[in-house]
Design a protein around this motif. Sequence first.
Motif, PDB file in Angstrom:
ATOM      1  N   ALA A   5      40.328  40.180  47.692  1.00 12.51           N
ATOM      2  CA  ALA A   5      39.865  41.622  47.463  1.00 12.51           C
ATOM      3  C   ALA A   5      38.729  41.795  46.539  1.00 12.51           C
ATOM      4  CB  ALA A   5      40.817  42.635  47.481  1.00 12.51           C
ATOM      5  N   LEU A   6      37.527  42.104  46.757  1.00 14.16           N
ATOM      6  CA  LEU A   6      36.390  42.127  45.715  1.00 14.16           C
ATOM      7  C   LEU A   6      36.224  43.683  45.467  1.00 14.16           C
ATOM      8  CD1 LEU A   6      33.139  40.258  46.045  1.00 14.16           C
ATOM      9  CD2 LEU A   6      33.345  42.320  44.530  1.00 14.16           C
ATOM     10  N   VAL A   7      36.442  43.877  44.229  1.00 12.22           N
ATOM     11  CA  VAL A   7      36.204  45.360  43.657  1.00 12.22           C
ATOM     12  C   VAL A   7      35.544  45.455  42.383  1.00 12.22           C
ATOM     13  CG1 VAL A   7      38.809  45.812  44.485  1.00 12.22           C
ATOM     14  CG2 VAL A   7      38.320  45.366  42.130  1.00 12.22           C
ATOM     15  N   TYR A   8      35.180  46.883  42.299  1.00 16.35           N
ATOM     16  CA  TYR A   8      34.339  47.039  41.002  1.00 16.35           C
ATOM     17  C   TYR A   8      34.596  48.487  40.787  1.00 16.35           C
ATOM     18  CZ  TYR A   8      30.741  47.867  44.331  1.00 16.35           C
ATOM     19  OH  TYR A   8      29.853  48.473  45.448  1.00 16.35           O
ATOM     20  N   ASP A   9      34.061  49.174  39.738  1.00 16.65           N
ATOM     21  CA  ASP A   9      34.472  50.579  39.282  1.00 16.65           C
ATOM     22  C   ASP A   9      34.149  51.644  40.295  1.00 16.65           C
ATOM     23  OD1 ASP A   9      35.334  49.964  36.793  1.00 16.65           O
ATOM     24  OD2 ASP A   9      33.503  50.174  35.819  1.00 16.65           O
ATOM     25  N   GLY A  10      35.054  52.466  40.801  1.00 17.08           N
ATOM     26  CA  GLY A  10      35.005  53.434  41.667  1.00 17.08           C
ATOM     27  C   GLY A  10      35.604  52.975  42.761  1.00 17.08           C
ATOM     28  N   VAL A  11      36.380  51.804  42.953  1.00 12.86           N
ATOM     29  CA  VAL A  11      36.877  51.386  44.266  1.00 12.86           C
ATOM     30  C   VAL A  11      38.201  52.357  44.769  1.00 12.86           C
ATOM     31  CG1 VAL A  11      38.785  50.006  42.748  1.00 12.86           C
ATOM     32  CG2 VAL A  11      38.110  49.318  45.385  1.00 12.86           C
ATOM     33  N   SER A  12      38.451  52.673  45.883  1.00 10.77           N
ATOM     34  CA  SER A  12      39.460  53.391  46.485  1.00 10.77           C
ATOM     35  C   SER A  12      40.550  52.780  46.343  1.00 10.77           C
ATOM     36  CB  SER A  12      39.012  53.966  47.696  1.00 10.77           C
ATOM     37  OG  SER A  12      40.179  54.571  48.333  1.00 10.77           O
ATOM     38  N   PRO A  13      41.560  53.231  45.564  1.00 13.41           N
ATOM     39  CA  PRO A  13      42.725  52.454  45.800  1.00 13.41           C
ATOM     40  C   PRO A  13      43.802  52.435  47.114  1.00 13.41           C
ATOM     41  CG  PRO A  13      43.285  54.530  44.328  1.00 13.41           C
ATOM     42  CD  PRO A  13      41.589  54.129  44.847  1.00 13.41           C
ATOM     43  N   PHE A  14      43.499  53.332  47.793  1.00 10.15           N
ATOM     44  CA  PHE A  14      44.140  53.345  49.163  1.00 10.15           C
ATOM     45  C   PHE A  14      43.703  52.040  50.047  1.00 10.15           C
ATOM     46  CE2 PHE A  14      46.018  54.455  52.949  1.00 10.15           C
ATOM     47  CZ  PHE A  14      46.987  55.432  52.734  1.00 10.15           C
ATOM     48  N   LEU A  24      42.643  49.851  37.141  1.00 10.91           N
ATOM     49  CA  LEU A  24      43.264  48.584  37.562  1.00 10.91           C
ATOM     50  C   LEU A  24      43.348  47.669  36.326  1.00 10.91           C
ATOM     51  CD1 LEU A  24      42.108  48.616  41.225  1.00 10.91           C
ATOM     52  CD2 LEU A  24      44.331  49.708  40.393  1.00 10.91           C
ATOM     53  N   GLN A  25      44.120  46.745  36.365  1.00  8.45           N
ATOM     54  CA  GLN A  25      43.948  45.477  35.731  1.00  8.45           C
ATOM     55  C   GLN A  25      43.729  44.374  36.505  1.00  8.45           C
ATOM     56  OE1 GLN A  25      43.861  45.864  32.383  1.00  8.45           O
ATOM     57  NE2 GLN A  25      43.551  43.759  32.012  1.00  8.45           N
ATOM     58  N   VAL A  26      42.682  43.915  36.619  1.00  2.53           N
ATOM     59  CA  VAL A  26      42.413  42.810  37.399  1.00  2.53           C
ATOM     60  C   VAL A  26      42.516  41.421  36.797  1.00  2.53           C
ATOM     61  CG1 VAL A  26      40.551  42.057  39.107  1.00  2.53           C
ATOM     62  CG2 VAL A  26      40.904  44.360  38.994  1.00  2.53           C
ATOM     63  N   PRO A  56      52.365  32.872  58.386  1.00  2.77           N
ATOM     64  CA  PRO A  56      51.567  32.184  57.245  1.00  2.77           C
ATOM     65  C   PRO A  56      51.386  33.045  55.820  1.00  2.77           C
ATOM     66  CG  PRO A  56      49.930  32.816  59.029  1.00  2.77           C
ATOM     67  CD  PRO A  56      51.417  32.898  59.648  1.00  2.77           C
ATOM     68  N   THR A  57      51.420  32.433  54.791  1.00  6.69           N
ATOM     69  CA  THR A  57      51.100  33.336  53.767  1.00  6.69           C
ATOM     70  C   THR A  57      49.671  32.572  53.028  1.00  6.69           C
ATOM     71  OG1 THR A  57      52.122  31.530  52.250  1.00  6.69           O
ATOM     72  CG2 THR A  57      53.498  33.538  53.142  1.00  6.69           C
ATOM     73  N   PHE A  58      48.978  33.434  52.170  1.00  2.21           N
ATOM     74  CA  PHE A  58      47.783  33.341  51.680  1.00  2.21           C
ATOM     75  C   PHE A  58      47.642  33.137  50.221  1.00  2.21           C
ATOM     76  CE2 PHE A  58      47.651  35.793  55.744  1.00  2.21           C
ATOM     77  CZ  PHE A  58      47.024  34.955  56.330  1.00  2.21           C
ATOM     78  N   ASP A  59      46.753  32.396  49.635  1.00  4.05           N
ATOM     79  CA  ASP A  59      46.498  32.561  48.244  1.00  4.05           C
ATOM     80  C   ASP A  59      45.578  33.731  48.190  1.00  4.05           C
ATOM     81  OD1 ASP A  59      45.821  32.041  45.810  1.00  4.05           O
ATOM     82  OD2 ASP A  59      44.995  30.025  45.891  1.00  4.05           O
ATOM     83  N   PHE A  60      46.305  34.900  47.645  1.00  7.79           N
ATOM     84  CA  PHE A  60      45.538  36.113  47.761  1.00  7.79           C
ATOM     85  C   PHE A  60      45.262  36.571  46.220  1.00  7.79           C
ATOM     86  CE2 PHE A  60      45.659  40.749  47.196  1.00  7.79           C
ATOM     87  CZ  PHE A  60      44.815  41.071  48.137  1.00  7.79           C
ATOM     88  N   ALA A  61      44.023  37.085  46.030  1.00 12.52           N
ATOM     89  CA  ALA A  61      43.636  37.707  44.495  1.00 12.52           C
ATOM     90  C   ALA A  61      42.934  38.797  44.723  1.00 12.52           C
ATOM     91  CB  ALA A  61      43.214  36.461  43.775  1.00 12.52           C
ATOM     92  N   CYS A  95      45.686  44.806  50.439  1.00 14.16           N
ATOM     93  CA  CYS A  95      46.703  43.844  49.863  1.00 14.16           C
ATOM     94  C   CYS A  95      47.955  43.854  50.884  1.00 14.16           C
ATOM     95  CB  CYS A  95      47.118  44.688  48.515  1.00 14.16           C
ATOM     96  SG  CYS A  95      45.948  44.675  47.244  1.00 14.16           S
ATOM     97  N   GLU A  96      48.399  44.997  51.540  1.00 10.24           N
ATOM     98  CA  GLU A  96      49.261  45.096  52.594  1.00 10.24           C
ATOM     99  C   GLU A  96      48.984  44.012  53.771  1.00 10.24           C
ATOM    100  OE1 GLU A  96      52.661  46.156  54.350  1.00 10.24           O
ATOM    101  OE2 GLU A  96      52.166  46.515  52.363  1.00 10.24           O
ATOM    102  N   ALA A  97      47.843  43.919  54.299  1.00 11.19           N
ATOM    103  CA  ALA A  97      47.621  43.062  55.188  1.00 11.19           C
ATOM    104  C   ALA A  97      47.450  41.551  54.931  1.00 11.19           C
ATOM    105  CB  ALA A  97      46.134  43.388  56.120  1.00 11.19           C
ATOM    106  N   TRP A  98      47.146  41.446  53.635  1.00 12.75           N
ATOM    107  CA  TRP A  98      46.806  39.818  53.173  1.00 12.75           C
ATOM    108  C   TRP A  98      47.610  39.195  51.959  1.00 12.75           C
ATOM    109  CZ3 TRP A  98      44.566  37.486  57.163  1.00 12.75           C
ATOM    110  CH2 TRP A  98      43.412  38.199  58.105  1.00 12.75           C
ATOM    111  N   GLY A  99      48.046  40.318  51.318  1.00  9.38           N
ATOM    112  CA  GLY A  99      48.820  39.860  50.114  1.00  9.38           C
ATOM    113  C   GLY A  99      50.023  39.686  50.091  1.00  9.38           C
ATOM    114  N   ILE A 100      50.878  40.107  51.221  1.00  6.18           N
ATOM    115  CA  ILE A 100      52.456  40.116  51.189  1.00  6.18           C
ATOM    116  C   ILE A 100      52.766  38.830  51.834  1.00  6.18           C
ATOM    117  CG2 ILE A 100      54.291  41.351  52.320  1.00  6.18           C
ATOM    118  CD1 ILE A 100      53.009  43.135  50.426  1.00  6.18           C
ATOM    119  N   ASP A 101      53.960  38.268  50.994  1.00  2.27           N
ATOM    120  CA  ASP A 101      54.562  36.841  51.680  1.00  2.27           C
ATOM    121  C   ASP A 101      55.347  37.386  52.748  1.00  2.27           C
ATOM    122  OD1 ASP A 101      56.050  34.775  51.935  1.00  2.27           O
ATOM    123  OD2 ASP A 101      56.346  34.287  49.791  1.00  2.27           O
TER     124      ASP A 101
END
Length: 315
Positions: A7-16, A57-59, A35-40, A22-28
């Motif tokens: 997920a590529l973010v920068y200042d002003g991103v919407s957390p929702f 956010l702390q990225v 399948p699981t993904f190497d997510f960041a 994150c829910e679609a691709w970051g959950i084990d």
Amino acid sequence: MIHNVVALVYDGVSPFELGVVCEAWGIDRSDMGLPTFDFAVCAPRAGAVATNVGFGLQVGHDLARVREADLVVVPAVPRHADVPPAVIAALQEAYGRGARIMSVCSGAFALGEAGLLDGRECTTHWMYTDELAARFPAARVIPEVLYVDADAILTSAGTAAGVDASLYLWRQEFGSAAANQVARRMVVPPHRDGGQAQFIRTPVPEYDAQTLGPLLSWIPEHLDSPLDVETLAARSAMSPRTFARRFRAETGTTPHAWVTAQRVRRAEQLLEQTDRSVDRIAAEVGLAPAALRHHLAQARGLSPQQYRRRFSAVR
């Protein structure tokens, strides 16, 4: 095949919208056999990123992480702020080497600044489609649809459409059964067609005798029956014209398109989960074999045999 997601973010991103990604691709979900993904999550610089609702956010990753990704997702970001040049370069590099690129809501504006919408069909939140078309005249903006898949670029509308587009990718990559499991875990409908309307102009009441809720539940259990407008209208005690108008008001699409989508999805499930012949499956879902091949090729770019080889759970 998608294995590595950022997920590529920068200042002003919407957390929702970031949360949707994150829910679609970051959950084990390996406990479900998925399948699981190497997510960041990554940003122009590792460290603090401001959201659009007053907290940070702390990225942990910078844009070097994008170079490893099979799928790069841009959630909702500010439409009128400058897109960091490094983000534009990262998106262009990712697309150039064949990565999938996806946007949620106003993330489409970042893709536009990177030139990735030029000559392509695309969409964004219905409130912003006119602005997207004006700012990127080379893009072919389709207003009101939920998501558009165009040559490795997948753009989606508002928050819920980010879920729909993610489930669409799950279905494309891992099959109907996997996408349905993810949808159940997320407690959302397993599939909404990309061409479905983002919103229904006519308010929909709770299901009762005056709405089509009971019929919409009945249709998937009777796909081998005649399901033309006249038959469905008669079952609903309406004239065909009134029925067609009511159906679009309550679902955002036509009876034929909705029924066809149900038939194709059921055929996908049978191809994955059984060894029945293509002709038998076509009959069970109410399609001629040639029609099933046509609609599956339109929806998935695969023949029934190719779909089965790719996604079958029957060995």
